[in-house]
Scaffold this motif. Structure first.
Motif, PDB file in Angstrom:
ATOM      1  N   ASP A   1       0.822  -1.229   0.000  1.00 30.75           N
ATOM      2  CA  ASP A   1       0.000   0.000   0.000  1.00 30.75           C
ATOM      3  C   ASP A   1       0.849   1.270   0.000  1.00 30.75           C
ATOM      4  O   ASP A   1       0.495   2.268  -0.647  1.00 30.75           O
ATOM      5  N   LEU A   2       1.992   1.224   0.689  1.00 29.26           N
ATOM      6  CA  LEU A   2       2.817   2.449   0.774  1.00 29.26           C
ATOM      7  C   LEU A   2       3.466   2.766  -0.576  1.00 29.26           C
ATOM      8  O   LEU A   2       3.590   3.932  -0.961  1.00 29.26           O
TER       9      LEU A   2
ATOM     10  N   THR B   1       9.884   1.455   4.638  1.00 30.58           N
ATOM     11  CA  THR B   1       9.788   0.315   3.733  1.00 30.58           C
ATOM     12  C   THR B   1      10.998   0.301   2.806  1.00 30.58           C
ATOM     13  O   THR B   1      11.258   1.282   2.099  1.00 30.58           O
ATOM     14  N   VAL B   2      11.723  -0.816   2.796  1.00 30.30           N
ATOM     15  CA  VAL B   2      12.962  -0.918   2.011  1.00 30.30           C
ATOM     16  C   VAL B   2      12.653  -0.883   0.519  1.00 30.30           C
ATOM     17  O   VAL B   2      13.105   0.010  -0.210  1.00 30.30           O
ATOM     18  N   THR B   3      11.842  -1.834   0.035  1.00 24.63           N
ATOM     19  CA  THR B   3      11.571  -1.835  -1.405  1.00 24.63           C
ATOM     20  C   THR B   3      10.636  -0.691  -1.776  1.00 24.63           C
ATOM     21  O   THR B   3      10.676  -0.215  -2.914  1.00 24.63           O
TER      22      THR B   3
ATOM     23  N   ASP C   1      16.195  -9.835   9.256  1.00 26.51           N
ATOM     24  CA  ASP C   1      16.709 -10.941   8.440  1.00 26.51           C
ATOM     25  C   ASP C   1      17.768 -11.765   9.172  1.00 26.51           C
ATOM     26  O   ASP C   1      18.213 -12.780   8.654  1.00 26.51           O
TER      27      ASP C   1
ATOM     28  N   LEU D   1       8.970  -6.451  12.838  1.00 29.21           N
ATOM     29  CA  LEU D   1       8.653  -6.061  11.454  1.00 29.21           C
ATOM     30  C   LEU D   1       7.614  -6.938  10.786  1.00 29.21           C
ATOM     31  O   LEU D   1       6.768  -6.461  10.042  1.00 29.21           O
TER      32      LEU D   1
HETATM   33  C1  EPZ Z   1      12.895  -5.975   2.364  1.00 25.64           C
HETATM   34  O1  EPZ Z   1      11.582  -6.445   2.175  1.00 25.64           O
HETATM   35  C2  EPZ Z   1      13.802  -7.183   2.224  1.00 25.64           C
HETATM   36  N1  EPZ Z   1      13.659  -7.731   0.888  1.00 25.64           N
HETATM   37  C3  EPZ Z   1      13.441  -8.236   3.268  1.00 25.64           C
HETATM   38  O2  EPZ Z   1      14.391  -9.285   3.147  1.00 25.64           O
HETATM   39  C4  EPZ Z   1      13.575  -7.609   4.651  1.00 25.64           C
HETATM   40  O3  EPZ Z   1      13.173  -8.553   5.626  1.00 25.64           O
HETATM   41  C5  EPZ Z   1      12.698  -6.357   4.737  1.00 25.64           C
HETATM   42  O4  EPZ Z   1      13.045  -5.434   3.692  1.00 25.64           O
HETATM   43  C6  EPZ Z   1      12.873  -5.627   6.070  1.00 25.64           C
HETATM   44  O5  EPZ Z   1      14.223  -5.279   6.241  1.00 25.64           O
HETATM   45  C7  EPZ Z   1      14.279  -7.113  -0.147  1.00 25.64           C
HETATM   46  O6  EPZ Z   1      14.960  -6.116   0.015  1.00 25.64           O
HETATM   47  C8  EPZ Z   1      14.104  -7.747  -1.489  1.00 25.64           C
HETATM   48  P1  EPZ Z   1       9.537  -3.595   3.935  1.00 25.64           P
HETATM   49  P2  EPZ Z   1      10.369  -5.384   1.969  1.00 25.64           P
HETATM   50  O7  EPZ Z   1       8.718  -2.995   2.851  1.00 25.64           O
HETATM   51  O8  EPZ Z   1      10.864  -4.182   1.284  1.00 25.64           O
HETATM   52  C9  EPZ Z   1       5.307  -3.112   5.995  1.00 25.64           C
HETATM   53  C10 EPZ Z   1      15.127 -11.489   2.957  1.00 25.64           C
HETATM   54  O9  EPZ Z   1      15.123 -12.361   3.830  1.00 25.64           O
HETATM   55  N2  EPZ Z   1       4.885  -2.533   4.714  1.00 25.64           N
HETATM   56  O10 EPZ Z   1      10.720  -2.856   4.449  1.00 25.64           O
HETATM   57  O11 EPZ Z   1       9.233  -6.134   1.365  1.00 25.64           O
HETATM   58  C11 EPZ Z   1       5.639  -4.595   5.873  1.00 25.64           C
HETATM   59  O12 EPZ Z   1       4.486  -5.372   6.012  1.00 25.64           O
HETATM   60  C12 EPZ Z   1      13.923 -10.590   2.786  1.00 25.64           C
HETATM   61  O13 EPZ Z   1      16.097 -11.225   2.196  1.00 25.64           O
HETATM   62  C13 EPZ Z   1       3.590  -2.026   4.616  1.00 25.64           C
HETATM   63  O14 EPZ Z   1       2.808  -2.069   5.562  1.00 25.64           O
HETATM   64  O15 EPZ Z   1      10.019  -5.019   3.467  1.00 25.64           O
HETATM   65  C14 EPZ Z   1       6.619  -4.809   6.998  1.00 25.64           C
HETATM   66  O16 EPZ Z   1       5.895  -4.980   8.207  1.00 25.64           O
HETATM   67  C15 EPZ Z   1      12.739 -11.061   3.617  1.00 25.64           C
HETATM   68  N3  EPZ Z   1       3.188  -1.488   3.433  1.00 25.64           N
HETATM   69  C16 EPZ Z   1       7.370  -3.474   7.095  1.00 25.64           C
HETATM   70  O17 EPZ Z   1       6.553  -2.519   6.397  1.00 25.64           O
HETATM   71  C17 EPZ Z   1       4.024  -1.400   2.347  1.00 25.64           C
HETATM   72  O18 EPZ Z   1       3.607  -0.872   1.288  1.00 25.64           O
HETATM   73  C18 EPZ Z   1       8.733  -3.493   6.422  1.00 25.64           C
HETATM   74  O19 EPZ Z   1       8.555  -4.009   5.128  1.00 25.64           O
HETATM   75  C19 EPZ Z   1       5.338  -1.907   2.475  1.00 25.64           C
HETATM   76  C20 EPZ Z   1       5.747  -2.462   3.668  1.00 25.64           C
END
Ligand code: EPZ
Length: 431
Positions: A135-136, A174-176, A318, A340
């Motif tokens: 969503d973000l 959010t990383v990605t 991670d 997280l």
């Molecule tokens: C990245 O995932 C990593 N993957 C993950 O690594 C890692 O665990 C994660 O960041 C946290 O560090 C890659 O970089 C490819 P987030 P990402 O968006 O970007 C919430 C591994 O083992 N959120 O930072 O998908 C989400 O639900 C993988 O290599 C929203 O609510 O994680 C989570 O609770 C696993 N809405 C928190 O934010 C959104 O639109 C952090 O998620 C996006 C995220």
């Protein structure tokens, strides 16, 4: 490059260990999976063929390259590098069959939308460790002028007049999400300011390379990024080298700690591992550090620890599963809180089957050590849970068979060979 069929065959492999191991020697760390994925997506913003060095040989990289080639891009491996050419990329629909195997496929949304003005990406769907919404990402793109709709399981995004720079404030780090918006902002018209941006080293490298390619970015490495877009002008991106994988490195440091073995990691950046090194020191390990190596000097007795997972530079989620396995060998009670993801303790039940004494209460795991683990047949459930089972198997009495290691192949390059290289008897077999 392995064919798709050999990839399928590898699906049915498992790892066997024979029991307590003592390791010694040096392990070369591969390039970071989580830096490689956004940087491969970033090639969509380039007008030239982009040469990438130090890509890890892991399934997720192969998946994203396959996705790009499905969209019309081409890539080839020359010696130790990949050359990606997206000049022939004409399709803008990332289909379910690939996206469902790797949710990081969402990273093509920002670049494709910025370059072509339209993009369809299958919603990634659920994931073992949590719901993981996007969503973000979508809210930020809408703020930049995109029209977003969800149809038949796909995100349909259009920006007929291009994306406009604006102020984005992420409700959560959010990383990605940060990577996606940085790449969208790179080609947008005007300035984008991202507040509450992710500061992970993988996001930093993406910003550094874009900055070197003509996209002026300020605040790199901080929570506030200011990006001057090129207003649709594609970038010339020079050859670059992927940073070392800090999570792979942290995993092998835990292997040294749990087996009480002195190991040296090469091609690693200790600055990316401060929180992990600090926790290992709390548990008794000491380190010799140079600019690109880390040697772990493990302690005879492992001390218990308290861990809370948070965004970088705090302790990384991670590494949570790996430390939970290590905590089973600590003399005392450890508390590990996962902040997280809502379901990132699936390794606990498998570790309990090996004899670990762990209680789960919501997002908090309490690990009572020290317990002597026993070998068992166990099942990998997600990428980092798999590596936790490998660590436990290295100190379990008797044989352990770890099944469904395709999870492991997503993020660890040749883990069995790297452990064999430091004396482990671990072997990879066919089911
Ligand atoms: C990245 O995932 C990593 N993957 C993950 O690594 C890692 O665990 C994660 O960041 C946290 O560090 C890659 O970089 C490819 P987030 P990402 O968006 O970007 C919430 C591994 O083992 N959120 O930072 O998908 C989400 O639900 C993988 O290599 C929203 O609510 O994680 C989570 O609770 C696993 N809405 C928190 O934010 C959104 O639109 C952090 O998620 C996006 C995220």
């Amino acid at each position: 490059m392995r064919t798709y069929f050999s990839f399928i065959k590898r699906h049915m492999d498992y790892l066997k260990t024979e029991g307590i191991e003592s390791l010694s020697g040096t392990i070369k760390i591969s390039g970071a999976k989580n830096a490689s994925l956004p940087l491969i997506a970033m090639t969509i913003l380039a007008k030239n063929s982009v040469s990438i060095k130090n890509l890890p040989q892991v399934a997720d990289i192969r998946t994203l390259l396959k996705l790009l080639s499905n969209l019309g891009a081409t890539y080839e491996f020359q010696d130790e590098k990949a050359v990606v050419d997206t000049s022939t990329l004409t399709q803008t629909k990332a289909k379910y069959d690939i996206v469902r195997t790797m949710r990081a496929s969402i990273l093509v949304l920002g670049p494709i939308l910025a370059r072509f003005g339209h993009c369809e990406v299958s919603l990634p769907g659920g994931c073992a460790i949590g719901q993981r919404p996007i969503d973000l990402h979508l809210k930020a793109l809408e703020h930049m002028g995109a029209h977003i709709s969800i149809k038949a399981g796909y995100v349909e995004a259009t920006a007929p007049n291009g994306l406009k720079g604006c102020n984005i404030i992420f409700d959560k780090i959010t990383v990605t999400g940060t990577a996606n918006i940085v790449m969208a902002a790179a080609l947008a018209e005007g300035q984008t300011v991202i507040t509450n941006a992710a500061r992970e080293p993988e996001v930093v490298q993406l910003c550094e390379i874009l900055n070197a390619s003509g996209v002026k970015i300020e605040g790199i490495g901080t929570a506030i990024l200011t990006i001057e877009g090129t207003n649709g002008k594609l970038l010339h991106i020079d050859e670059f080298t992927i940073i070392p994988d800090r999570i792979e490195a942290g995993t092998y440091l835990c292997a040294g700690a749990i087996t009480k073995s002195e190991l040296t990691l090469e091609n690693v950046n200790a600055k990316h591992l401060s929180a992990v090194l600090a926790k290992l020191e709390e548990m008794g390990s000491r380190f010799t550090i140079t600019p690109d190596t880390i040697t772990i000097h493990p302690s005879e007795n492992i001390k218990p620890v308290k861990i809370i997972t948070q965004e970088y530079p705090a302790f990384p989620t991670d590494m949570q599963a790996q430390f939970l396995a290590l905590a089973t060998q600590a003399d005392g009670t450890s508390i590990i809180e996962e902040r997280l993801f809502e379901n990132r303790f699936m390794h606990v039940s498998e570790l309990q089957r090996m004899g670990a004494n762990i209680t789960l209460n919501g997002h908090v795991a309490t690990v009572y050590g020290k317990t002597q683990l026993s070998g068992a047949d166990v099942m990998a459930t997600d990428l980092r849970a798999s590596s936790a089972l490998v660590l436990a198997a290295l100190v379990a009495i008797g044989e352990t068979n770890i099944h469904r290691i395709y999870h492991l192949d997503r993020g660890y390059d040749s883990l069995d060979k790297k452990l064999q290289g430091v004396g482990s008897k671990i072997i990879r077999l066919k089911e």
